[in-house]
Enzyme design. Sequence first.
Site, PDB file in Angstrom:
ATOM      1  N   HIS A 178       0.816  -1.211   0.000  1.00 43.00           N
ATOM      2  CA  HIS A 178       0.000   0.000   0.000  1.00 43.00           C
ATOM      3  C   HIS A 178       0.853   1.266   0.000  1.00 43.00           C
ATOM      4  O   HIS A 178       1.835   1.358   0.711  1.00 43.00           O
ATOM      5  CB  HIS A 178      -0.896  -0.023   1.254  1.00 43.00           C
ATOM      6  CG  HIS A 178      -1.777   1.171   1.403  1.00 43.00           C
ATOM      7  ND1 HIS A 178      -1.784   1.968   2.519  1.00 43.00           N
ATOM      8  CD2 HIS A 178      -2.693   1.710   0.551  1.00 43.00           C
ATOM      9  CE1 HIS A 178      -2.668   2.940   2.356  1.00 43.00           C
ATOM     10  NE2 HIS A 178      -3.231   2.804   1.180  1.00 43.00           N
TER      11      HIS A 178
ATOM     12  N   HIS B  73       0.485  10.910  -1.775  1.00 45.23           N
ATOM     13  CA  HIS B  73      -0.771  10.729  -1.041  1.00 45.23           C
ATOM     14  C   HIS B  73      -1.109  11.965  -0.228  1.00 45.23           C
ATOM     15  O   HIS B  73      -2.171  12.554  -0.377  1.00 45.23           O
ATOM     16  CB  HIS B  73      -0.681   9.501  -0.127  1.00 45.23           C
ATOM     17  CG  HIS B  73      -1.997   9.132   0.493  1.00 45.23           C
ATOM     18  ND1 HIS B  73      -2.587   9.881   1.495  1.00 45.23           N
ATOM     19  CD2 HIS B  73      -2.846   8.101   0.252  1.00 45.23           C
ATOM     20  CE1 HIS B  73      -3.737   9.330   1.827  1.00 45.23           C
ATOM     21  NE2 HIS B  73      -3.917   8.246   1.096  1.00 45.23           N
TER      22      HIS B  73
END
Length: 273
Positions: free
Chosen positions: A5, A41
Amino acid sequence: WIMGHMVNAIAQIDEFVNLGANSIETDVSFDSSANPEYTYHGIPCDCGRTCTKWEHFNEFLKGLRKATTPGDSKYHEKLVLVVFDLKTGSLYDNQASDAGKKLAKSLLQNYWNNGNNGGGAYIVLSIPNLAHYKLITGFKEALTSEGHPELMDKVGYDFSGNDDIGDVANAYKKAGVTGHVWQSDGITNCLLRGLDRVRKAVANRDSSNGYINKVYYWTVDKRQSTRDALDAGVDGIMTNYPDVIADVLNESAYKAKFRIASYDDNPWETFKN
């Protein structure tokens, strides 16, 4: 598929694959003109992770290409799938098609090396908003107009907004998609989420008329939640700790039933046992 991830820096590719990931997920942010700009992110992100690692998107693609091109010194044979988590929330709905076209051109040039011995991983375009289904049609149009429609064989799709399964099916219909579908379900590791929708997705996958080929669950960091997801029949688990998932897969209860996917396992084919 053990899916590492938030792999947004080139150095993290080695890190996650060495921990046992055979797949990675990378965040893609867009500028105001719908160009893919950074693998980034930002804050907030998963608990226990640094949220701010980044590269320029095209530079990341070059690093990823090296990691997935046989013969390259950075090649990882087991890295077979890459999910691009497309952060299209910054775009207007009418920019989705442009974002798809620009994304395709970036990949063609920097990852697929214009069709000349480029990176070999399968790619999943993960879109958070059903209204942005034209990203898929734009992507396909660009590869076709650039003379490389065959590369669509390596591309699959995911709508990641935890929408109603019927609504997702409808968005694919509008996009003209009839295969290569991964269905995600999940929530940040800071919160808990049940497996009800995962079970619905698995039931769709296993029905004769479902649209889903593979189901993955995110973000799973603990052994018990890994077991629960495997018991529900998922094909992939996204995690911050690939070694945890690998350990559980080695337990006697799972060793006989699951194995780590390799390049020879077609990620667009529904597994029948």
